[in-house]
Design an enzyme around this catalytic site. Structure first.
Site, PDB file in Angstrom:
ATOM      1  N   GLU A 285      -6.935  -4.686   9.986  1.00 13.84           N
ATOM      2  CA  GLU A 285      -6.172  -5.544   9.412  1.00 13.84           C
ATOM      3  C   GLU A 285      -6.875  -6.987   9.857  1.00 13.84           C
ATOM      4  O   GLU A 285      -7.494  -7.056  10.737  1.00 13.84           O
ATOM      5  CB  GLU A 285      -5.045  -5.323   9.663  1.00 13.84           C
ATOM      6  CG  GLU A 285      -3.973  -4.320   9.156  1.00 13.84           C
ATOM      7  CD  GLU A 285      -2.766  -3.900   9.334  1.00 13.84           C
ATOM      8  OE1 GLU A 285      -1.838  -5.112   9.638  1.00 13.84           O
ATOM      9  OE2 GLU A 285      -2.130  -2.892   9.429  1.00 13.84           O
TER      10      GLU A 285
ATOM     11  N   GLY B 186     -11.472  -2.764   4.866  1.00 16.82           N
ATOM     12  CA  GLY B 186     -10.268  -2.693   4.560  1.00 16.82           C
ATOM     13  C   GLY B 186      -9.531  -1.652   5.633  1.00 16.82           C
ATOM     14  O   GLY B 186      -8.465  -1.370   5.457  1.00 16.82           O
TER      15      GLY B 186
ATOM     16  N   LYS C 180       6.599   2.769  11.826  1.00 17.27           N
ATOM     17  CA  LYS C 180       6.687   3.164  13.339  1.00 17.27           C
ATOM     18  C   LYS C 180       7.256   1.986  14.331  1.00 17.27           C
ATOM     19  O   LYS C 180       7.879   2.297  15.578  1.00 17.27           O
ATOM     20  CB  LYS C 180       5.290   3.509  13.993  1.00 17.27           C
ATOM     21  CG  LYS C 180       4.266   2.510  14.106  1.00 17.27           C
ATOM     22  CD  LYS C 180       3.156   2.579  13.388  1.00 17.27           C
ATOM     23  CE  LYS C 180       2.316   1.410  12.907  1.00 17.27           C
ATOM     24  NZ  LYS C 180       1.271   1.860  11.832  1.00 17.27           N
TER      25      LYS C 180
ATOM     26  N   LYS D 259       3.459   4.947  18.578  1.00 19.06           N
ATOM     27  CA  LYS D 259       3.229   6.272  18.040  1.00 19.06           C
ATOM     28  C   LYS D 259       3.702   7.535  19.260  1.00 19.06           C
ATOM     29  O   LYS D 259       4.416   8.428  19.030  1.00 19.06           O
ATOM     30  CB  LYS D 259       2.083   6.699  17.318  1.00 19.06           C
ATOM     31  CG  LYS D 259       2.248   5.715  16.027  1.00 19.06           C
ATOM     32  CD  LYS D 259       0.653   5.918  15.337  1.00 19.06           C
ATOM     33  CE  LYS D 259       0.528   5.178  14.117  1.00 19.06           C
ATOM     34  NZ  LYS D 259      -0.857   4.982  13.771  1.00 19.06           N
TER      35      LYS D 259
ATOM     36  N   THR E 182       0.735  -1.051   0.118  1.00 18.86           N
ATOM     37  CA  THR E 182       0.057  -0.188   0.036  1.00 18.86           C
ATOM     38  C   THR E 182       0.936   0.977  -0.045  1.00 18.86           C
ATOM     39  O   THR E 182       0.592   2.194  -0.984  1.00 18.86           O
ATOM     40  CB  THR E 182      -1.003  -0.107   1.251  1.00 18.86           C
ATOM     41  OG1 THR E 182      -1.708  -1.273   1.264  1.00 18.86           O
ATOM     42  CG2 THR E 182      -1.967   1.257   1.151  1.00 18.86           C
TER      43      THR E 182
HETATM   44  N1  HSE Z   1      -3.139   0.823  11.769  1.00 20.73           N
HETATM   45  C1  HSE Z   1      -2.846   1.995  11.632  1.00 20.73           C
HETATM   46  C2  HSE Z   1      -3.938   3.049  11.897  1.00 20.73           C
HETATM   47  C3  HSE Z   1      -2.177   2.593  10.376  1.00 20.73           C
HETATM   48  O1  HSE Z   1      -5.051   2.403  11.914  1.00 20.73           O
HETATM   49  O2  HSE Z   1      -3.951   4.086  12.245  1.00 20.73           O
HETATM   50  C4  HSE Z   1      -1.445   3.674  10.436  1.00 20.73           C
HETATM   51  O3  HSE Z   1      -0.375   3.660  11.295  1.00 20.73           O
END
Ligand code: HSE
Length: 397
Positions: A185, A182, A100, A200, A11
């Site tokens: 995940e 989508g 990250k 983060k 992606t």
């Molecule tokens: N899985 C992360 C989110 C993707 O949903 O924010 C971006 O870091």
């Protein structure tokens, strides 16, 4: 002509190629030179793709090619991203990443390795996707002591909390819907258990204190135990439940926490819905500032990665100053933070008052629900010991 290699054609990697292609003219003007993707590393073949001829499967081709000035990593995960990052920098190449997990664990090592060689290791897209936050912290807010950073740093969970609020659905249904669309995940653990937001906030806290915050030291609670009933209470209280990652300056330490919060409408993060992210920053001179936008997704994230590439081209012979050393930052115990708590319990109102003193009771059915006065986490824990029937407690702000 600047030649770059992109690691991973998923992606984000394909987004990087697309951004460079679509905005070629303006990017060339801003960088001062044309940027061309010479290689794309991926295990897969991409028959019919316009960049099919640039796909390589062996990283050594990239590492050993002196024409490659910048390696862009968009694979995610710790390995082999870490090995590839090290090898790229040791081979004299600049490095940019959206990863990250890599930066939370190896950020100071890679930054030092790059700086010793007058190279750059940039990672704007690792927090907040397309939202500019790393560069503002590093360049624009250098005059301030940052007293607080609080953010909605995970788009998946924010989408889920918004859907639960708007549709009244249960967690499991919303998770299935988010996966079908989508947003979530196949393995949603890192998002719903708060691990993604934790990495983060560890990166942001490290940047504001200049030392390394170990993400494993940050108390982290996700949203997987939030139910439709909790959301009903939130709505009745005029609040929203959101997963908040925060960091506060406490004396000469910082104190970080990832947890669901009941946000009041007066909170700057209250109106941040859907997949959007937002980061609230309080500086001791600046006061309040908010950074809001697309925190995930192909093109927003790729836009931030390509902006790092442009910055590197503009600073190809010098390291952009980034103050993040390997020295460990000991975090203060987050129980020193004071909040009101919303509590649901099977205990009677009388037992609640014996344990907590005067509280504000909230209308409930078949259980007792109440809001405590403002107290620190130590006091909350001590008083909660008097309530064996606690079903749920959520901090409020
Ligand atoms: N899985 C992360 C989110 C993707 O949903 O924010 C971006 O870091």
């Amino acid at each position: 002509m600047i030649k770059i290699a992109v690691l991973g054609y998923g992606t984000i990697g394909s987004g990087v190629v697309e951004v460079l292609e679509k905005n070629r003219g303006i990017i060339t003007r801003r960088a001062g030179e044309e940027i061309s993707v010479k290689y794309i590393l991926d295990l897969r073949e991409f028959p019919g793709d316009p960049y099919e001829d640039r796909i390589v499967h062996d990283y050594e081709i990239i590492r050993s090619d002196p024409e490659i000035m910048i390696v862009v990593e968009a694979m995610g995960g710790e390995e082999p991203a870490h090995t590839f990052a090290r090898n790229a920098i040791l081979a004299g190449k600049h490095f940019a990443t959206s990863n990250k997990a890599l930066i939370a664990k190896y950020g100071p090592e890679l930054i030092a390795l790059a700086q010793e060689r007058s190279l750059n290791c940039l990672f704007e897209a690792s927090v907040g996707g397309g939202i500019p936050i790393i560069r503002p912290l590093n360049s624009c807010l250098t005059a301030d002591v940052i007293e607080e950073i609080s953010g909605i740093l995970n788009g998946t969970t924010n989408y889920m909390m918004t859907e639960m609020t708007e549709e009244g659905s249960e967690f499991v249904e919303v998770l299935k819907d988010a996966q079908a669309k989508g947003f979530a995940e196949a393995d949603p653990t890192a998002d719903i258990e708060g691990y993604d937001a934790c990495r983060k906030i560890a990166i942001l806290t490290s940047l504001i204190c200049g030392k390394t915050v170990d993400y494993e030291d940050i108390p982290t609670e996700g949203i997987s135990n939030i139910t439709a009933t909790d959301i009903k209470y939130a709505t009745a209280l005029g609040r929203k439940i959101k997963l908040i990652a925060s960091s506060f300056k406490v004396g000469d330490k910082y104190c970080a926490l990832v947890a669901p919060f009941l946000l009041a409408p007066s909170s700057p993060l209250h109106g941040v819905d859907g997949v959007f992210n937002a980061i609230f920053v309080k500086g001791n001179m600046l006061g309040d500032a908010m950074f809001y936008g697309s925190g995930a997704g192909k093109l927003p994230t790729a836009s931030a990665v390509v902006a790092d590439v442009v910055d590197i081209v503009r600073h190809k012979n010098v390291s952009i100053t980034l103050q993040w050393t390997a020295e460990k930052m000991e975090l203060a115990d987050c129980r020193c933070l004071k909040y009101q708590y919303f509590v649901r319990t099977a205990d009677s109102a009388k037992t609640v008052e014996e344990a907590f003193g005067p509280v504000t009771f909230v209308s409930s059915e078949g259980e007792t629900a109440f809001i405590t006065p403002v107290m620190d986490g130590y006091e909350f824990e001590a008083r909660s010991a008097g309530l064996p029937g606690i079903i749920k407690s959520i901090r409020m702000r």
